[in-house]
Design an enzyme around this catalytic site. Structure first.
Site, PDB file in Angstrom:
ATOM      1  N   HIS A 157       3.115  -2.764  -3.481  1.00 55.41           N
ATOM      2  CA  HIS A 157       2.187  -2.916  -4.606  1.00 55.41           C
ATOM      3  C   HIS A 157       0.776  -2.460  -4.251  1.00 55.41           C
ATOM      4  O   HIS A 157      -0.034  -2.215  -5.136  1.00 55.41           O
ATOM      5  CB  HIS A 157       2.238  -4.327  -5.206  1.00 55.41           C
ATOM      6  CG  HIS A 157       1.530  -5.403  -4.438  1.00 55.41           C
ATOM      7  ND1 HIS A 157       2.183  -6.275  -3.591  1.00 55.41           N
ATOM      8  CD2 HIS A 157       0.232  -5.778  -4.413  1.00 55.41           C
ATOM      9  CE1 HIS A 157       1.307  -7.135  -3.094  1.00 55.41           C
ATOM     10  NE2 HIS A 157       0.123  -6.850  -3.573  1.00 55.41           N
ATOM     11  N   ASP A 199       8.571  -5.410  -0.317  1.00 55.46           N
ATOM     12  CA  ASP A 199       7.246  -4.993  -0.791  1.00 55.46           C
ATOM     13  C   ASP A 199       6.461  -4.278   0.322  1.00 55.46           C
ATOM     14  O   ASP A 199       5.503  -4.820   0.872  1.00 55.46           O
ATOM     15  CB  ASP A 199       6.484  -6.226  -1.293  1.00 55.46           C
ATOM     16  CG  ASP A 199       5.298  -5.842  -2.172  1.00 55.46           C
ATOM     17  OD1 ASP A 199       4.880  -4.671  -2.126  1.00 55.46           O
ATOM     18  OD2 ASP A 199       4.778  -6.715  -2.878  1.00 55.46           O
ATOM     19  N   SER A 221      -2.944  -8.863   0.699  1.00 55.91           N
ATOM     20  CA  SER A 221      -1.714  -8.109   0.481  1.00 55.91           C
ATOM     21  C   SER A 221      -1.594  -6.980   1.491  1.00 55.91           C
ATOM     22  O   SER A 221      -2.519  -6.182   1.649  1.00 55.91           O
ATOM     23  CB  SER A 221      -1.692  -7.512  -0.920  1.00 55.91           C
ATOM     24  OG  SER A 221      -1.426  -8.512  -1.848  1.00 55.91           O
TER      25      SER A 221
HETATM   26  N1  ARG Z   1       1.291 -11.201  -6.589  1.00 55.48           N
HETATM   27  C1  ARG Z   1       1.087 -10.131  -5.671  1.00 55.48           C
HETATM   28  C2  ARG Z   1      -0.316 -10.137  -5.142  1.00 55.48           C
HETATM   29  O1  ARG Z   1      -1.254 -10.470  -5.838  1.00 55.48           O
HETATM   30  C3  ARG Z   1       1.265  -8.806  -6.281  1.00 55.48           C
HETATM   31  C4  ARG Z   1       2.625  -8.483  -6.602  1.00 55.48           C
HETATM   32  C5  ARG Z   1       2.700  -7.201  -7.352  1.00 55.48           C
HETATM   33  N2  ARG Z   1       3.930  -7.177  -8.029  1.00 55.48           N
HETATM   34  C6  ARG Z   1       4.044  -7.308  -9.352  1.00 55.48           C
HETATM   35  N3  ARG Z   1       5.234  -7.504  -9.812  1.00 55.48           N
HETATM   36  N4  ARG Z   1       3.020  -7.257 -10.169  1.00 55.48           N
HETATM   37  O2  ARG Z   1      -0.562  -9.731  -4.040  1.00 55.48           O
END
Ligand code: ARG
Length: 721
Positions: free
Chosen positions: A87, A228, A656
């Site tokens: 992501h 991811d 992330s």
């Molecule tokens: N929740 C994750 C973060 O803020 C991002 C995941 C991205 N994936 C998604 N399905 N929007 O780091």
């Protein structure tokens, strides 16, 4: 302090701090002073402080950097290979995708260096050096030169950073910049020297059915089965210095890269995460938490929900639109869902009650110290909040509708200058404005913009905004809609999206052939944009003095809270600077009667499979590997293939992609998410519930080698026993 005193101090800290061992986004430069290194060793770290962070030599810190504008990445080979999240690479993957080369759907695997794709705009930034400039800033505050406190975009700090860079030995070096920031709400200031490499190329990305498996449904949730990750590479000039893209650039010979352990993780294992957490608000008062729920999260949820409904319907109709809007949609959903989860978790985890209890304790502390400033500070914050929350609500609605929602707009300042030029018959100026307008036309109608989709967004959001904001507080364009269009939003939007000079190529060409003042004056979209920026100015000026007052009060409150906690050290709120958080691999119980294991396996991917749902489709090749148990050396001892695991590390957005590192300093995974039950964690850390969701490095390498047929990438890494 003599030796005996130090060890007593450490004992005391350990005794207090073990209550909340995993909370904390610690500053590396204070690791020894704050004894976080002792805590880390107690939890299982086998390294010394200098192995983790060494201002005078090479350490783990030199393998970690900022990926792009808001993520973390780590170096995993001596030739500049970066590991980050899927992501985090998403923008880049999407940028290179089209209906013909759909890397979002199919994934991307460069077979050799030549196939690695240059990605303009993407950079990897190292932290070169960190200096404490608190005394300098405080002296200048005393001398009346500035009143700086918590404002991150404060012009004073930018200037100061530039001045200090100009005086330093890094001055003029390629890619170097300096940034000065407040920490502990302005009770400390640090200067960061950064080194930015701007030739970063895309190397590998799994299909979204792996990298984003579970989609929005699983986002922010456990149990998780998402691969991811994505990989990029830093290129540099022949001297290893940052340089803009050139075919002559070569992979950067990195001074430090992380080695990898394939041994896997067990409950209780030491885990630390180094990275760049974006923003936390751990020092809010109860009134501020309420404000966050009502003036920020609630309107954000409402506006984004409406926009996302429009986007997903259009994305489902067309592959072109699906690719164009993939990144915008995911970005919007991410903090939409986070806001929903946060509001729920604040209630479930009794955060407001916790804050009240903390405030009461603080008042007692203030009284015991006879400190009037401390006694009054919470009340003063509450007063400011009651004054500012209505405009906060307005600002959120405005932000979500006009800045983050509707995209179409016209460069009204260029239009103004062109008007003046036409008035004065200044042909040279007019011609230069027209050239600039051409550029802005292509920026508006860019590769990822669809005018018809945006038209539908505008038709949904303009009336929604009117429902949320009373007439007298709306941008002036609303009276045009009332008067000239009898309040018919669809007609107004169509008039803008059909007739504006910037609506389409034909209109634009006609205009630049014979530019006229009256065409500019009549243009509804020009009026709309002007009204939008007038409102923006009004909103930011209106809340400026209160924001400053609040920042100053927070400086006092944070200082007081830290004093109250002593001798246990405190960590500052996240501000997208380098931090370290340590903890352990650990399961959790989300609710009564339910236990969540600390890891998932590929079995769960197959359980979740749903060929009729894009979010849960499993690629045929992955199924084949699973059915044949073709896991290579990456499986667990029992033959199962691990996918994700949990740790107690204190992380947030910006982390992330961060490396998850074991006690020996080896890479065991990449952090990519937080969990649903603790989405109040940015405000209040909950030791029982808060977990960091990580993708297991064994799953990453399995996908690279077996699905991506890219063993050459694994071969350039350092895998240790
Ligand atoms: N929740 C994750 C973060 O803020 C991002 C995941 C991205 N994936 C998604 N399905 N929007 O780091």
């Amino acid at each position: 302090m003599n030796k005996q005193k130090i060890s007593l101090f450490v004992l005391l800290v350990l005794a207090f701090a073990s209550v909340k061992a995993d909370e904390g986004m610690w500053l590396l430069q204070l690791m020894k002073e704050q004894h976080s290194i002792d805590m880390m060793k107690k939890q299982g770290l086998l390294l010394e402080a200098d192995d983790v962070y060494n201002p005078n030599g090479v350490s783990l810190k030199d393998a970690v950097g900022i990926f792009g504008g808001g993520c973390t990445g780590e170096i995993i080979s001596s030739e500049g290979l970066i590991l980050t999240n899927h992501h985090c690479g998403y923008d880049a993957i999407q940028q290179h995708s089209s209906v013909d080369h759909d890397y979002l759907t199919d994934g991307f695997w460069a077979k050799n260096r030549k196939e690695e794709i240059p990605t303009p705009g993407l950079a990897f930034t190292y932290i070169e050096r960190i200096e404490d400039i608190t005394d300098l800033v405080n002296t200048q505050i005393k001398e009346g030169k500035t009143t700086v406190i918590g404002s991150y975009t404060n012009g004073y700090l930018t200037k100061l950073a530039d001045q200090l860079l100009a005086k330093s030995n890094l001055k003029g070096k390629p890619g170097i910049s300096a940034q000065a920031l407040p920490f502990y709400a302005g009770n400390k200031y640090y200067l960061m020297f950064k080194k930015r490499y701007s030739d970063v190329r895309m190397v590998a990305a799994p299909p979204s059915a792996i990298g984003k498996f579970g989609g929005e449904t699983d986002n922010w949730m456990w149990p998780r089965h998402t691969g991811d990750f994505s990989m990029f590479r830093i290129y540099a000039d022949a001297n290893g210095e940052p340089a803009e893209y050139s075919p002559n650039n070569v992979p950067l010979k990195c001074k430090k890269h992380l080695t990898i352990s394939l041994k896997g993780v067990q409950e209780g294992d030491y885990a630390m995460v180094m990275g760049f957490p974006g923003r936390t608000s751990r020092y809010l008062t109860a009134s501020e938490v309420k404000e966050r729920m009502e003036a920020q999260n609630a309107p954000r949820i409402r506006v984004r929900g409406a926009r996302q409904d429009v986007l997903i319907a259009e994305m489902n109709k067309s592959d072109k639109v699906r690719i164009q809007y993939a990144s915008k949609y995911a970005r919007s959903c991410n903090y939409w869902k986070n806001s929903i989860g946060m509001n729920k978790a604040i209630v479930d985890n009794k955060v407001i009650e916790t804050k009240f209890a903390q405030e009461n304790k603080f008042i007692e502390f203030a009284k015991s110290k006879g400190n009037q400033e401390y006694m009054d500070v919470v009340k003063k914050i509450d007063d400011d909040i009651s004054k500012i929350s209505a405009s906060e609500y307005q600002a959120t609605c405005f932000q979500e509708v006009f800045l983050g929602g509707i995209e179409f707009g016209t460069p009204y300042l260029l239009c103004d200058t062109l008007k003046t030029a036409l008035d004065k018959n200044d042909k040279v100026l007019a011609a230069s404005m027209i050239e600039k307008m051409k550029k802005s036309y292509s920026q508006i109608h860019n590769k990822d913009y669809d005018h018809e989709v945006d038209r539908k967004v505008a038709k949904a959001l303009l009336p929604l905004y009117a429902e949320m904001i009373p007439a007298e507080q709306r941008p002036a364009i609303y009276s045009v809609i009332e008067k000239e269009f009898k309040g018919d939003y669809n007609k107004f939007v169509d008039a803008c999206y059909d007739n504006s000079i910037f609506a389409n190529q034909a209109n634009f060409d006609r205009f630049i052939k014979s530019p006229s003042k009256s065409a500019l004056e009549k243009d509804l979209m020009v009026k709309y944009v002007r009204a939008k920026y007038d409102k923006l100015k009004e909103l930011s000026e209106g809340s400026k003095s209160l924001s400053e007052s609040l920042a100053l009060l927070h400086k006092t409150y944070v200082r007081g809270l830290n004093e109250m906690k002593e001798p246990v050290p405190s960590y500052p709120d996240a501000n997208f600077t380098l931090r370290l958080t340590y903890g352990n691999v650990k399961s959790y119980d989300p609710k009564d009667g339910v236990h969540y294991k600390y890891f998932t396996t590929m079995k769960g991917i197959m359980e979740k499979e749903d060929p009729n749902n894009r979010e849960f489709t499993v690629p045929a090749k992955l199924k084949e590997l699973y059915n044949n148990k073709d896991f290579g050396r990456y499986a667990m001892k029992n033959g199962e293939m691990p996918v994700c695991f949990l740790s107690t590390n204190d992380i947030t957005g910006g982390n992330s992609g961060s490396p998850v590192i074991n006690g020996k300093g080896q890479l065991i995974g990449a952090a990519f998410d937080g969990n649903w039950e603790s989405l109040s964690g940015d405000i209040n850390f909950n030791n029982d519930l808060q977990r960091c969701i990580c993708v297991d490095i064994r799953y990453v390498l399995f996908i690279v080698e077996k699905l991506g047929n890219s063993k050459h990438l694994v071969d350039e890494m350092t895998i240790e026993e």
